[in-house]
Design an enzyme around this catalytic site. Structure first.
Site: not given
Length: 276
Positions: A14-15
């Site tokens: 994830f960003d």
């Protein structure tokens, strides 16, 4: 969408800031006091203000790849103020701001008689990361996704700043608690995304920690430039969470395996495919 096989992956990268956290609103709300104080026309345009800020931030990330993100934010705030006022940059003043910023924690400016009001304002901007709002669908979606994948973070934000965000995400909704399985930051890697070295580092650690190959790793992110372009370069699967950002993704093209309007929509699709 029917061709996208979410269940073939085991680990999500994830960003955080723009994908899980409303990065743009957080920055905008903390930029407005400066813009209003100096009577900048940018105070009337979120899009233009953020575009101007990101231009400064990108310049500094390229110039100082090992600088902690909270310090880089403080420096970018100071540099933006100088550009808008047409003043020359004073590197020694910026170094003073970074030194003070790096020695403090919390969301308010430190009390330091050696710093003037503007310098304290710059530091407060860098310390404001924990105040940035969470998208309302984020925590329930992460709770759902944690039952299907290992959840990892690859963020440009420094470890101290992210620790506050992590606590909020993991604990603020007792009925939807989850745990991130691994955290990788620019601070430990020594460079900022979109450098592919950041993704190579994450893939190496994921292989070491979970025994998962890159073909089973899926990048989930809202920024085409910061995440999907390097994911393309490395041949990684990716999901574009299109949050409708006003300043991200302009004039950027990238491939992705699926697109969703929110993380909640992605979690719903995973649940559907998994039959749960």
């Amino acid at each position: 969408m029917s061709e996208f096989k979410a269940t073939q992956y085991k680990v999500l990268i994830f960003d955080v800031y723009a994908t899980l956290i409303d990065w743009e609103t957080g920055l905008w709300e903390n930029l407005k006091p400066l813009l209003e104080r100096i009577h900048s026309p940018l105070a009337n345009s979120k899009n233009e203000a953020l575009s101007a800020f990101f231009s400064v931030e990108s310049d500094l990330q390229a110039r100082y790849p090992t600088m902690l993100y909270r310090d880089l934010l403080a420096r970018a705030h100071a540099e933006l103020a100088r550009r808008l006022k047409g003043e020359p940059t004073h590197p020694e003043t910026l170094d003073t701001i970074n030194a003070a910023s790096g020695s403090t924690t919390g969301t308010s400016a430190p009390t330091n008689p050696s710093l003037d009001v503007e310098e304290q304002e710059h530091i407060a901007f860098g310390q404001a990361i924990p105040s940035w709002p969470v998208f309302p669908d984020t925590i329930p979606a992460l709770h759902t996704l944690s039952t299907h994948y290992k959840l990892t973070v690859l963020s440009n934000v420094d470890k101290t700043s992210f620790s506050s965000t992590r606590h909020i995400l993991e604990t603020s909704l007792p009925s939807h608690q989850f745990k991130f399985d691994a955290i990788y930051t620019a601070e430990e890697i020594g460079s900022y995304k979109p450098n592919v070295a950041n993704f190579e580092y994450a893939l190496r650690r994921i292989k070491e920690e979970f025994g998962v190959e890159r073909e089973e790793v899926l990048v989930v992110a809202a920024s085409l430039a910061h995440d999907h372009v390097p994911a393309n370069e490395l041949g990684l699967g990716s999901v574009f969470v299109d949050r409708g950002a006003v300043s991200l993704n302009k004039d950027v093209s990238a491939r992705y395996d699926a697109k969703f309007g929110s993380l909640g929509e992605f979690a719903d699709e995973v649940r559907r495919q998994a039959g749960s």
